[in-house]
Design an enzyme around this catalytic site. Structure first.
Site, PDB file in Angstrom:
ATOM      1  N   LYS A   1       0.855  -1.226   0.066  1.00 22.08           N
ATOM      2  CA  LYS A   1      -0.081   0.122  -0.044  1.00 22.08           C
ATOM      3  C   LYS A   1       0.692   1.288  -0.006  1.00 22.08           C
ATOM      4  CE  LYS A   1      -1.667  -1.268   4.098  1.00 22.08           C
ATOM      5  NZ  LYS A   1      -0.817  -2.486   4.225  1.00 22.08           N
TER       6      LYS A   1
ATOM      7  N   HIS B   1       0.328  -2.999  15.018  1.00 24.56           N
ATOM      8  CA  HIS B   1       0.956  -1.920  14.436  1.00 24.56           C
ATOM      9  C   HIS B   1       0.909  -0.805  15.250  1.00 24.56           C
ATOM     10  CE1 HIS B   1       2.119   0.790  11.223  1.00 24.56           C
ATOM     11  NE2 HIS B   1       1.825  -0.003  10.294  1.00 24.56           N
TER      12      HIS B   1
ATOM     13  N   SER C   1       1.638   4.458  11.751  1.00 25.11           N
ATOM     14  CA  SER C   1       2.649   4.780  10.835  1.00 25.11           C
ATOM     15  C   SER C   1       3.476   6.066  11.156  1.00 25.11           C
ATOM     16  CB  SER C   1       1.847   4.918   9.633  1.00 25.11           C
ATOM     17  OG  SER C   1       2.821   4.990   8.465  1.00 25.11           O
TER      18      SER C   1
ATOM     19  N   GLY D   1       5.527   1.034  10.744  1.00 28.00           N
ATOM     20  CA  GLY D   1       5.636   1.943  11.980  1.00 28.00           C
ATOM     21  C   GLY D   1       6.901   2.593  11.958  1.00 28.00           C
TER      22      GLY D   1
ATOM     23  N   GLU E   1       5.582  -5.619   8.785  1.00 33.44           N
ATOM     24  CA  GLU E   1       5.106  -5.264   7.736  1.00 33.44           C
ATOM     25  C   GLU E   1       5.667  -3.879   7.456  1.00 33.44           C
ATOM     26  OE1 GLU E   1       1.231  -5.346   8.587  1.00 33.44           O
ATOM     27  OE2 GLU E   1       1.086  -7.536   8.883  1.00 33.44           O
ATOM     28  N   PRO E   2       6.902  -3.562   7.340  1.00 32.67           N
ATOM     29  CA  PRO E   2       7.331  -2.205   6.878  1.00 32.67           C
ATOM     30  C   PRO E   2       7.014  -1.463   5.472  1.00 32.67           C
ATOM     31  CG  PRO E   2       9.348  -3.662   6.735  1.00 32.67           C
ATOM     32  CD  PRO E   2       7.910  -4.602   7.109  1.00 32.67           C
TER      33      PRO E   2
ATOM     34  N   ARG F   1       6.862   2.563   4.922  1.00 27.64           N
ATOM     35  CA  ARG F   1       7.654   3.780   4.886  1.00 27.64           C
ATOM     36  C   ARG F   1       9.202   3.539   4.847  1.00 27.64           C
ATOM     37  NH1 ARG F   1       5.249   8.372   6.072  1.00 27.64           N
ATOM     38  NH2 ARG F   1       3.598   7.527   7.200  1.00 27.64           N
TER      39      ARG F   1
ATOM     40  N   PHE G   1      -3.187  13.253   3.336  1.00 29.31           N
ATOM     41  CA  PHE G   1      -3.457  11.719   3.767  1.00 29.31           C
ATOM     42  C   PHE G   1      -2.569  11.420   5.019  1.00 29.31           C
ATOM     43  CE2 PHE G   1      -5.451  11.078  -0.449  1.00 29.31           C
ATOM     44  CZ  PHE G   1      -6.877  11.703  -0.148  1.00 29.31           C
ATOM     45  N   ASP G   2      -1.324  11.626   4.747  1.00 29.23           N
ATOM     46  CA  ASP G   2      -0.244  11.307   5.513  1.00 29.23           C
ATOM     47  C   ASP G   2       0.571  12.141   6.561  1.00 29.23           C
ATOM     48  OD1 ASP G   2       1.433   8.733   6.021  1.00 29.23           O
ATOM     49  OD2 ASP G   2       2.982   9.614   5.148  1.00 29.23           O
TER      50      ASP G   2
ATOM     51  N   ASP H   1      -8.636  24.222  -6.934  1.00 28.82           N
ATOM     52  CA  ASP H   1      -9.371  24.110  -5.604  1.00 28.82           C
ATOM     53  C   ASP H   1      -8.423  24.763  -4.591  1.00 28.82           C
ATOM     54  OD1 ASP H   1     -10.369  23.471  -3.234  1.00 28.82           O
ATOM     55  OD2 ASP H   1     -10.437  21.324  -3.430  1.00 28.82           O
TER      56      ASP H   1
ATOM     57  N   TYR I   1       3.593   6.770   0.785  1.00 28.76           N
ATOM     58  CA  TYR I   1       2.238   7.323   0.426  1.00 28.76           C
ATOM     59  C   TYR I   1       2.123   8.525  -0.210  1.00 28.76           C
ATOM     60  CZ  TYR I   1       1.974   3.979   4.260  1.00 28.76           C
ATOM     61  OH  TYR I   1       2.466   2.768   4.870  1.00 28.76           O
TER      62      TYR I   1
HETATM   63  N1  PLP Z   1       0.753  -2.881   7.868  1.00 29.99           N
HETATM   64  C1  PLP Z   1      -0.627  -2.423   7.859  1.00 29.99           C
HETATM   65  C2  PLP Z   1      -1.749  -3.295   8.333  1.00 29.99           C
HETATM   66  C3  PLP Z   1      -0.882  -1.175   7.603  1.00 29.99           C
HETATM   67  O1  PLP Z   1      -2.212  -0.575   7.880  1.00 29.99           O
HETATM   68  C4  PLP Z   1       0.277  -0.182   7.287  1.00 29.99           C
HETATM   69  C5  PLP Z   1       0.013   1.064   7.158  1.00 29.99           C
HETATM   70  O2  PLP Z   1      -1.150   1.783   6.980  1.00 29.99           O
HETATM   71  C6  PLP Z   1       1.565  -0.570   7.176  1.00 29.99           C
HETATM   72  C7  PLP Z   1       1.634  -2.041   7.507  1.00 29.99           C
HETATM   73  C8  PLP Z   1       2.831   0.072   6.748  1.00 29.99           C
HETATM   74  O3  PLP Z   1       3.024   1.022   7.784  1.00 29.99           O
HETATM   75  P1  PLP Z   1       4.328   1.845   7.713  1.00 29.99           P
HETATM   76  O4  PLP Z   1       4.546   2.407   6.376  1.00 29.99           O
HETATM   77  O5  PLP Z   1       4.394   2.903   8.793  1.00 29.99           O
HETATM   78  O6  PLP Z   1       5.601   0.705   7.883  1.00 29.99           O
END
Ligand code: PLP
Length: 419
Positions: free
Chosen positions: A71, A200, A203, A240, A273-274, A276, A327-328, A366, A395
């Site tokens: 994402k 988590h 972020s 995070g 789940e890194p 960023r 958003f971020d 806008d 993001y």
């Molecule tokens: N995992 C989950 C479930 C998340 O919702 C997010 C971010 O929204 C992430 C991992 C990634 O987080 P970060 O980019 O802070 O490492």
């Protein structure tokens, strides 16, 4: 927001991989006769910095297998680069799962880390053999029973993420009490495989004590789960993390895991789940100054007092790749890239004193589309100059729109500073 920029380099010097790519692309544009859009904003991505981030991760947290959170930046070159380094993937939707599978990456390297999933997406995950997911409520357990009963389940715990740049536990995660009193007993009744715990800490987390607390909470859920007969062997510590604070956050992870999961016989697999952390520093956005006007006296006396002398309009904004402002909660920093055909790129945030105050606006109609209420640039920039924004990998392109007909996702030029 307050930014500085000062040119520090002789325009004729070598500007490094990113700088040279920026320069080559801009030099290629015939700004007077080009096709509409040829001077659109664009990214330069240094894949070497993605490799470096992954290397830092494996050096500091060798016991934790990263699953890159797609994402954060869905760029296929990022996915393939990380996959080749042995990184796995966190996907939140059918499309994200497909984008990983399309690259020939095996489904067992994916965690479907969205605690509230669409039924048809769960069925899709089953058909493509994605067999690990997160759940934080009883309804979701019933859905898993109906659509993918063999899928390994991680119970997602809420954390204290109050000081994080983007909070997530306002939306996801259950308490330890709910995990042990409701979810585990229901999973037992339904015969669902609870294989571990996920959390988590938010972020852009700032308080790493919340990592300690979350690992401690996870330990409690593991203990009760074991007593109920579940074979729990995965702890997912989420995302995070940021490169800038990784020394501190990774030390907290190591300390917490050693304290609460010291037993090698238990054979718990640690995953994360890194997002960023892997990509933030790797992308630089170049934008073109498309318009400029002196500050109209009638509406911005505060700005005049703050030394803003003009408004500049660039061809990317909060509806495009600078959506991270909304958003971020990011504050991208503008630097002068070209001024009157001279090229100025110093490649980092070490900006000296600038003396020209501007407010910077995106291209849409806008009034919300404000990139910076006050930026202090090293030159009195003109229409036709270029600005750059470093550290825009996380993001940004993942959440763009084409509002007002402007191009959504900017083109990317790839370089690799490790080659
Ligand atoms: N995992 C989950 C479930 C998340 O919702 C997010 C971010 O929204 C992430 C991992 C990634 O987080 P970060 O980019 O802070 O490492």
């Amino acid at each position: 927001m307050y930014c500085f920029d000062a040119p520090q380099q002789n325009p004729n010097t070598n500007h490094g991989f990113v700088g040279n790519a920026l320069k080559a692309k801009i030099n290629d544009i015939d700004h007077i006769n080009c096709e509409a859009g040829d001077e659109d904003s664009f990214f330069v991505c240094d894949l070497g910095l993605v490799k470096r981030a992954h290397q830092i991760w494996t050096e500091m947290l060798p016991m934790v297998q990263p699953h890159y959170a797609v994402k954060c930046n869905t760029d296929s070159r990022i996915i393939s680069t990380l996959a080749n380094l042995g990184c796995n993937f966190d996907c939140a939707s059918k499309a994200e799962i497909e984008s990983v599978l399309l690259q020939g990456i095996s489904a067992n390297r994916i965690v479907y880390a969205n605690p509230c999933k669409t039924n048809s997406f769960i069925r899709f995950a089953k058909t493509v053999d994605v067999n690990l997911t997160t759940v934080d409520n009883c309804n979701e357990l019933h859905k898993m029973k109906q659509f993918h009963p063999e899928c390994g389940i991680l119970i997602r715990l809420a954390t204290d993420d109050e000081s994080a740049q983007c909070r997530l536990s306002t939306k996801f995660g259950c308490t330890v009490e709910s995990a042990v009193d409701e979810l585990l007993p229901l999973a037992q009744e339904l015969g669902l495989p609870i294989v571990g715990v996920a959390f988590h800490v938010g972020s852009g987390a700032k308080d790493f004590g919340s990592i300690y607390k979350a690992v401690q909470d996870a330990r409690m859920v593991f203990d009760i789960g074991h007593q109920l007969g579940f074979k729990m062997n995965i702890l997912d510590i989420g995302g995070g993390f940021e490169v800038e604070t990784f020394e501190e956050s990774s030390a907290m992870v190591r300390m917490s895991l050693e304290k609460f999961f010291p037993n090698e016989n238990e054979q718990v697999k640690f995953i994360a789940e890194p997002g960023r952390f892997m990509v933030s520093n790797a992308f630089t956005l170049a934008t073109h100054v498309i318009a400029k006007r002196d500050l109209p006296r009638h509406f911005v006396t505060d700005d005049i007092e703050n030394g803003v002398k003009a408004m500049i309009y660039i061809n990317d904004g909060v509806y495009g790749n600078l959506n991270c402002i909304l958003f971020d909660h990011q504050h991208p920093i503008a630097h002068v890239l070209t001024h009157r055909d001279n090229f100025y790129y110093n490649g980092n945030d070490a900006h000296g004193k600038g003396k020209h105050g501007f407010s910077i606006w995106g291209p849409t109609c806008d009034g919300l589309d404000c990139v910076s209420v006050r930026s202090e640039l090293g030159f009195d920039v003109d229409v036709g100059d270029w600005l750059y924004f470093p550290n825009l990998g996380a993001y940004t392109s993942a959440a763009t729109t084409s509002f007002n007909g402007f191009k959504a996702v900017a083109d990317v030029i790839y370089v690799d500073s490790t080659l």
